[in-house]
Design a protein around this motif. Structure first.
Motif, mmCIF file in Angstrom:
data_model
loop_
_atom_site.group_PDB
_atom_site.id
_atom_site.type_symbol
_atom_site.label_atom_id
_atom_site.label_comp_id
_atom_site.label_asym_id
_atom_site.label_seq_id
_atom_site.Cartn_x
_atom_site.Cartn_y
_atom_site.Cartn_z
ATOM 1 N N MET A 71 0.839 -1.201 0.000
ATOM 2 C CA MET A 71 0.000 0.000 0.000
ATOM 3 C C MET A 71 0.870 1.246 0.000
ATOM 4 O O MET A 71 1.980 1.241 0.508
ATOM 5 C CB MET A 71 -0.859 0.048 1.282
ATOM 6 N N SER A 72 0.314 2.321 -0.526
ATOM 7 C CA SER A 72 0.948 3.636 -0.399
ATOM 8 C C SER A 72 0.907 4.023 1.076
ATOM 9 O O SER A 72 -0.040 3.682 1.790
ATOM 10 C CB SER A 72 0.160 4.653 -1.228
ATOM 11 N N PHE A 73 1.921 4.735 1.546
ATOM 12 C CA PHE A 73 1.946 5.155 2.947
ATOM 13 C C PHE A 73 0.854 6.177 3.244
ATOM 14 O O PHE A 73 0.558 6.449 4.399
ATOM 15 C CB PHE A 73 3.322 5.728 3.310
ATOM 16 N N GLN A 74 0.237 6.754 2.191
ATOM 17 C CA GLN A 74 -0.823 7.739 2.388
ATOM 18 C C GLN A 74 -2.224 7.116 2.433
ATOM 19 O O GLN A 74 -3.192 7.799 2.743
ATOM 20 C CB GLN A 74 -0.787 8.787 1.258
ATOM 21 N N THR A 75 -2.352 5.837 2.120
ATOM 22 C CA THR A 75 -3.668 5.186 2.112
ATOM 23 C C THR A 75 -4.227 5.133 3.536
ATOM 24 O O THR A 75 -3.538 4.725 4.462
ATOM 25 C CB THR A 75 -3.567 3.767 1.526
ATOM 26 N N THR A 76 -5.490 5.543 3.697
ATOM 27 C CA THR A 76 -6.105 5.613 5.026
ATOM 28 C C THR A 76 -7.072 4.448 5.243
ATOM 29 O O THR A 76 -7.450 3.752 4.302
ATOM 30 C CB THR A 76 -6.901 6.920 5.188
ATOM 31 N N GLU A 77 -7.496 4.276 6.505
ATOM 32 C CA GLU A 77 -8.475 3.236 6.834
ATOM 33 C C GLU A 77 -9.777 3.471 6.088
ATOM 34 O O GLU A 77 -10.399 2.533 5.603
ATOM 35 C CB GLU A 77 -8.740 3.203 8.344
ATOM 36 N N SER A 78 -10.215 4.727 5.982
ATOM 37 C CA SER A 78 -11.483 5.008 5.306
ATOM 38 C C SER A 78 -11.389 4.705 3.813
ATOM 39 O O SER A 78 -12.358 4.229 3.211
ATOM 40 C CB SER A 78 -11.933 6.446 5.556
ATOM 41 N N GLU A 79 -10.228 4.957 3.191
ATOM 42 C CA GLU A 79 -10.055 4.610 1.776
ATOM 43 C C GLU A 79 -10.117 3.098 1.587
ATOM 44 O O GLU A 79 -10.748 2.610 0.644
ATOM 45 C CB GLU A 79 -8.706 5.127 1.254
ATOM 46 N N GLU A 81 -4.443 -1.264 -8.848
ATOM 47 C CA GLU A 81 -3.597 -0.113 -8.539
ATOM 48 C C GLU A 81 -4.371 0.914 -7.715
ATOM 49 O O GLU A 81 -5.444 1.352 -8.097
ATOM 50 C CB GLU A 81 -3.077 0.513 -9.827
ATOM 51 N N VAL A 82 -3.811 1.280 -6.568
ATOM 52 C CA VAL A 82 -4.392 2.289 -5.686
ATOM 53 C C VAL A 82 -3.259 3.220 -5.266
ATOM 54 O O VAL A 82 -2.235 2.761 -4.762
ATOM 55 C CB VAL A 82 -5.029 1.639 -4.432
ATOM 56 N N ASP A 83 -3.442 4.513 -5.485
ATOM 57 C CA ASP A 83 -2.409 5.515 -5.163
ATOM 58 C C ASP A 83 -1.064 5.173 -5.808
ATOM 59 O O ASP A 83 -0.005 5.345 -5.195
ATOM 60 C CB ASP A 83 -2.238 5.655 -3.641
ATOM 61 N N GLY A 84 -1.114 4.637 -7.026
ATOM 62 C CA GLY A 84 0.109 4.354 -7.770
ATOM 63 C C GLY A 84 0.815 3.069 -7.387
ATOM 64 O O GLY A 84 1.910 2.796 -7.867
ATOM 65 N N ARG A 85 0.201 2.238 -6.530
ATOM 66 C CA ARG A 85 0.821 0.975 -6.113
ATOM 67 C C ARG A 85 -0.149 -0.168 -6.380
ATOM 68 O O ARG A 85 -1.338 -0.049 -6.114
ATOM 69 C CB ARG A 85 1.125 0.999 -4.600
#
Length: 81
Positions: free
Chosen positions: A9-17, A67-71
């Motif tokens: 996961m991207s380090f910016q991905t949140t629980e709500s996402e 792919e989510v947030d480029g990953r």
């Protein structure tokens, strides 16, 4: 009940996402983004607990490699500790 591992996961991905990503596949019991104990920054993986095994299987087949947030996510059944 199935516990799913979500890696890469991207380090910016949140629980709500993550919750909104998995909700179309069924009922979610818990979402847990793993963070670094010292810095509090996400470590790039999480666990999503789904209420029904068949819904979890659909989520794995649909989201693994997405792919989510480029990953490209790595989604599979979590192994016990």
């Amino acid at each position: 009940m199935k516990n799913l591992f979500v890696g890469n996961m991207s380090f910016q991905t949140t629980e709500s996402e993550l919750r909104s990503l998995f909700e179309p596949f069924g009922e979610i019991s818990r979402v847990n983004v793993i963070t670094d104990r010292d810095t509090g920054q996400a470590r790039g993986f999480a666990f999503v607990e789904m209420a029904h095994d068949d819904e979890a299987a659909k989520a794995i087949s649909s989201l693994n490699g997405k792919e989510v947030d480029g990953r490209a996510l790595n989604v599979n059944e979590a192994r016990p500790k």
